[in-house]
Structures are given as structure tokens and as C-alpha cells.
Design a protein around this motif. Structure first.
Motif, PDB file in Angstrom:
ATOM      1  N   ALA A  55      37.248  37.581  35.564  1.00  0.00           N
ATOM      2  CA  ALA A  55      36.333  37.146  35.871  1.00  0.00           C
ATOM      3  C   ALA A  55      36.983  36.436  37.860  1.00  0.00           C
ATOM      4  N   ILE A  56      37.680  35.695  37.407  1.00  0.00           N
ATOM      5  CA  ILE A  56      38.547  35.486  37.875  1.00  0.00           C
ATOM      6  C   ILE A  56      39.103  36.404  38.930  1.00  0.00           C
ATOM      7  N   ALA A  61      39.135  37.456  44.974  1.00  0.00           N
ATOM      8  CA  ALA A  61      38.280  39.003  46.097  1.00  0.00           C
ATOM      9  C   ALA A  61      37.549  38.257  46.723  1.00  0.00           C
ATOM     10  N   VAL A  62      36.366  38.003  46.610  1.00  0.00           N
ATOM     11  CA  VAL A  62      35.397  37.761  46.381  1.00  0.00           C
ATOM     12  C   VAL A  62      35.144  36.510  47.598  1.00  0.00           C
ATOM     13  N   SER A  89      29.312  42.971  40.080  1.00  0.00           N
ATOM     14  CA  SER A  89      29.677  43.409  38.806  1.00  0.00           C
ATOM     15  C   SER A  89      31.194  42.760  38.573  1.00  0.00           C
ATOM     16  N   SER A  90      31.519  42.720  37.425  1.00  0.00           N
ATOM     17  CA  SER A  90      33.566  42.450  37.657  1.00  0.00           C
ATOM     18  C   SER A  90      34.331  43.751  38.240  1.00  0.00           C
ATOM     19  N   THR A 110      30.595  32.525  41.422  1.00  0.00           N
ATOM     20  CA  THR A 110      30.151  32.320  40.201  1.00  0.00           C
ATOM     21  C   THR A 110      29.901  33.114  39.235  1.00  0.00           C
ATOM     22  N   ALA A 111      30.788  33.026  37.956  1.00  0.00           N
ATOM     23  CA  ALA A 111      30.584  34.785  37.740  1.00  0.00           C
ATOM     24  C   ALA A 111      30.266  34.110  35.962  1.00  0.00           C
TER      25      ALA A 111
END
Length: 156
Positions: A55-56, A61-62, A89-90, A110-111
Motif C-alpha cells: 500500500a505504501i 507512486a500516486v 489496486s496496489s 487512500t489505500a
């Protein structure tokens, strides 16, 4: 003395019991069971913590892609596809990524764990996020009750 009544010499090793008794085997199984009961939850927590890096990595990256987008335009984008991401999705598929609160100088990415995935049981860090507001960057996280977790989820 007839040959059939003759006593054969017994080796001293012949009287030594070989193998394990049932009690010894049961004690060994009990010890292994106790060790497994202690080690398994710790192992599962470490696996969840290591999967948070998925997720991080996607969130950062986003964030970088949003800043590149904003450098050439007047506002941030609300679509991941504009940033070059084909899915929400990651990379390893443990988290879903969403953009919200998008404006000229703000956005939140947000993840959250995939509902049917293995990370869905991560109640300590049920969501991770990056919020940008006028150049200020905040790293957020919350538990399954949506209570802030004061950034402990970001410490890897």
C-alpha cells in the motif's frame, strides 16, 4: 544337558529399550503445540506488516504521479487512469486505492485492504492515506474502527 535346553548368552544391548514411550511423544507434542500457539499470531502480524509496504509503495507512486500531473496543469486529477494506473489496486493486489477531495491544491489518496483478501484482517491499519492540502503533506492511518493510529502504520 540337551541341546534344546541350552541357555544362550544375552548381549547387554539386548535389554536396552529402543524408541520413545507414549508419554515422551505426548510431551513433545504438547511442547510443539505451545510453541506454535505463541509463534503463529506473531508470524501473522509480521506478514501483515510486510504487506503494508504494498500500500505504501502504491500511495507514494500516486503521490508522485499527482505532482507530475499538477506541474503541467492547473489542478490535480481525480482519475487514476490519468496518472497511468490501469487499476485501482496496489501492485500485489492486497489494497484498493482511491482518490478523493481532489481540487486545485488538494487531494487525498487512500489505500484500504481488499475485502476478500488476506489483509482484510489487519485491524490495526485498516486504511492508509496521503492527504495533500496546499503543499502540506499528511500521512494518515486508521484502525478498523476508523480511529487514527497516529502514523504507526507508516513506520516500516
Amino acid at each position: 544337558m540337551p541341546p534344546s535346553a541350552r541357555i544362550l548368552p544375552v548381549s547387554p544391548l539386548a535389554c536396552v529399550p529402543r524408541g520413545f514411550t507414549l508419554v515422551e511423544i505426548m510431551l513433545a507434542l504438547i511442547v510443539v503445540g505451545i510453541l506454535a500457539a505463541v509463534a503463529l499470531p506473531t508470524y501473522q502480524q509480521m506478514v501483515q506488516k510486510s504487506r503494508r509496504s504494498d500500500a505504501i509503495a502504491m500511495l507514494t507512486a500516486v503521490q508522485q504521479a499527482q505532482e507530475r500531473w499538477r506541474a503541467n496543469r492547473t489542478s490535480y486529477t481525480s482519475r487514476l487512469s490519468d496518472l497511468g494506473f490501469n487499476s485501482g489496486s496496489s501492485p500485489k493486489g492486497y489494497y484498493e486505492i482511491a482518490l478523493s477531495n481532489v481540487g486545485t491544491s488538494t487531494y487525498t489518496v487512500t489505500a484500504t485492504p481488499v475485502a476478500t483478501g488476506t489483509q482484510s484482517s489487519d485491524s490495526q491499519c485498516a486504511s492508509l492515506g496521503i492527504a495533500v492540502n496546499g503543499g502540506q503533506v499528511s500521512y494518515t492511518s486508521a484502525d478498523s474502527d476508523r480511529q487514527p493510529t497516529s502514523g504507526k502504520c507508516w513506520a516500516q
